[in-house]
Design an enzyme around this catalytic site. Structure first.
Site, PDB file in Angstrom:
ATOM      1  CB  SER A 110      59.260  28.012 -29.916  1.00 21.78           C
ATOM      2  OG  SER A 110      58.332  26.973 -30.114  1.00 21.78           O
ATOM      3  CG  ASP A 127      54.340  26.920 -30.393  1.00 26.13           C
ATOM      4  OD1 ASP A 127      53.661  27.930 -30.621  1.00 26.13           O
ATOM      5  OD2 ASP A 127      55.577  26.874 -30.546  1.00 26.13           O
ATOM      6  CG  ASP A 170      55.475  31.712 -33.330  1.00 28.89           C
ATOM      7  OD1 ASP A 170      56.520  31.064 -33.486  1.00 28.89           O
ATOM      8  OD2 ASP A 170      54.452  31.250 -32.796  1.00 28.89           O
ATOM      9  CG  HIS A 194      56.108  30.891 -28.097  1.00 33.56           C
ATOM     10  ND1 HIS A 194      55.254  31.972 -28.208  1.00 33.56           N
ATOM     11  CD2 HIS A 194      55.733  30.010 -29.056  1.00 33.56           C
ATOM     12  CE1 HIS A 194      54.409  31.759 -29.203  1.00 33.56           C
ATOM     13  NE2 HIS A 194      54.675  30.568 -29.731  1.00 33.56           N
ATOM     14  CG  MET A 246      50.353  22.909 -32.411  1.00 29.93           C
ATOM     15  SD  MET A 246      51.591  22.268 -33.546  1.00 29.93           S
ATOM     16  CE  MET A 246      52.763  23.625 -33.532  1.00 29.93           C
ATOM     17  CG  MET A 304      50.898  32.775 -36.687  1.00 29.41           C
ATOM     18  SD  MET A 304      51.984  32.100 -35.417  1.00 29.41           S
ATOM     19  CE  MET A 304      52.839  30.786 -36.294  1.00 29.41           C
ATOM     20  CG  HIS A 332      50.854  30.387 -30.414  1.00 29.73           C
ATOM     21  ND1 HIS A 332      51.757  30.202 -31.450  1.00 29.73           N
ATOM     22  CD2 HIS A 332      49.679  30.730 -30.996  1.00 29.73           C
ATOM     23  CE1 HIS A 332      51.146  30.432 -32.598  1.00 29.73           C
ATOM     24  NE2 HIS A 332      49.887  30.738 -32.354  1.00 29.73           N
ATOM     25  CG  MET A 346      48.720  27.555 -33.192  1.00 30.23           C
ATOM     26  SD  MET A 346      50.350  26.979 -33.645  1.00 30.23           S
ATOM     27  CE  MET A 346      51.074  26.819 -32.025  1.00 30.23           C
TER      28      MET A 346
HETATM   29  C1  DX5 Z   1      54.539  27.167 -35.359  1.00 28.07           C
HETATM   30  C2  DX5 Z   1      54.759  27.578 -33.908  1.00 28.07           C
HETATM   31  C3  DX5 Z   1      56.080  28.219 -33.664  1.00 28.07           C
HETATM   32  C4  DX5 Z   1      57.247  27.358 -33.964  1.00 28.07           C
HETATM   33  C5  DX5 Z   1      58.486  28.191 -34.083  1.00 28.07           C
HETATM   34  O1  DX5 Z   1      53.293  26.638 -35.512  1.00 28.07           O
HETATM   35  O2  DX5 Z   1      53.768  28.485 -33.499  1.00 28.07           O
HETATM   36  O3  DX5 Z   1      56.158  28.742 -32.354  1.00 28.07           O
HETATM   37  O4  DX5 Z   1      57.439  26.366 -33.013  1.00 28.07           O
HETATM   38  O5  DX5 Z   1      59.521  27.350 -34.403  1.00 28.07           O
HETATM   39  P1  DX5 Z   1      60.693  27.711 -35.423  1.00 28.07           P
HETATM   40  O6  DX5 Z   1      61.499  28.792 -34.762  1.00 28.07           O
HETATM   41  O7  DX5 Z   1      61.401  26.430 -35.549  1.00 28.07           O
HETATM   42  O8  DX5 Z   1      60.056  28.192 -36.690  1.00 28.07           O
HETATM   43 ZN    ZN Z   2      53.983  29.716 -31.537  1.00 29.07          ZN
END
Ligand code: DX5
Ligand code: ZN
Length: 225
Positions: free
Chosen positions: A9, A36, A176, A34, A38, A138, A67, A69
């Site tokens: 990630s 993320d 994840d 991956h 947000m 998740m 991903h 979010m």
């Molecule tokens: C959380 C994200 C994850 C996160 C994982 O909202 O979707 O992908 O970055 O990071 P670690 O491995 O640090 O939990």
């Molecule tokens: Zn993620």
């Protein structure tokens, strides 16, 4: 036998040396990255947007597992696919017509994933399982890296695996949040195919050997099962 894939990630990477961080992932022979996204609405944090996805796309040929979010994934699906996503994952809990969004993603030539928050029941994903390439379970509440793995999600991973076997579905199961060597073992034993790992990899003194350690834990869990 199942093969488990590792997806670092990028949220946990050092963005001041992004190119080197992507190179580290390639050198460790991970299967995908991956990313993320947000929006500060669906989750209480803001990360990065399509321009960073485009930048990463230029840096690597690794598949990009994006991903989302975000509250309105249907509005932004095209943008992220055009920016370079190979897999686009949207949340069941966001504000959209899930079926239409998954169709849209496929119509744009991208693989489609569906993500479930820790408290969302597996049963709610059943109507969509014919339409997805990936089910993301998740194992933390989404929004931040570095949180603690929630073992109560393991049962959902088992349900997702059993359902796929029983009904001959082909979605891959991704986990994840809070993945480290021990939780990789637990998640793999329960049925995970893709391990997303941020903090444990990027904060490790030796990225490559940490990837190997996760792979080893996953293989042991598979062999034991
Ligand atoms: C959380 C994200 C994850 C996160 C994982 O909202 O979707 O992908 O970055 O990071 P670690 O491995 O640090 O939990
Ligand atoms: Zn993620």
């Amino acid at each position: 036998m199942r093969a488990v894939q590792i997806a670092p990630s990028i949220l946990a990477a050092d963005f001041s040396i992004l190119k080197d961080e992507v190179r580290r992932c390639e050198e460790a022979e991970v299967e995908m990255l991956h990313l993320d996204i947000m929006d500060g609405h669906f989750v209480p944090n803001i990360s990065f947007g399509p321009d960073i996805v485009k930048t990463i796309r230029r840096l690597t040929r690794l598949p990009l597992d994006v991903h989302l979010m975000i509250q309105q994934p249907d509005r932004y699906a095209r943008t992220f696919i055009e920016s370079g996503a190979n897999i686009l994952t949207v949340h069941l809990e966001a504000h959209h017509d899930v079926r239409r969004t998954l169709d849209l993603i496929h119509s744009l030539g991208c693989q489609a994933g569906l993500a479930l928050n820790p408290l969302t029941l597996f049963a709610r994903s059943i109507p969509y399982l014919d339409q997805i390439d990936l089910l993301l379970c998740m194992t933390v509440n989404p929004g931040f890296g570095g949180q603690k793995f929630m073992p109560e999600v393991l049962d959902k991973i088992r349900q997702a695996r059993q359902y796929a076997l029983k009904h001959n579905k082909h979605y891959r199961i991704e986990v994840d949040g809070g993945l480290n060597t021990e939780t990789t073992r637990m998640a793999t034993a329960s049925g995970a195919d893709i391990i997303v790992a941020g903090t444990t990899l990027f904060h490790s003194p030796n990225f490559r050997s940490k990837v190997q350690e996760l792979r080893h834990a996953a293989s042991e869990a598979l062999a034991a099962g």
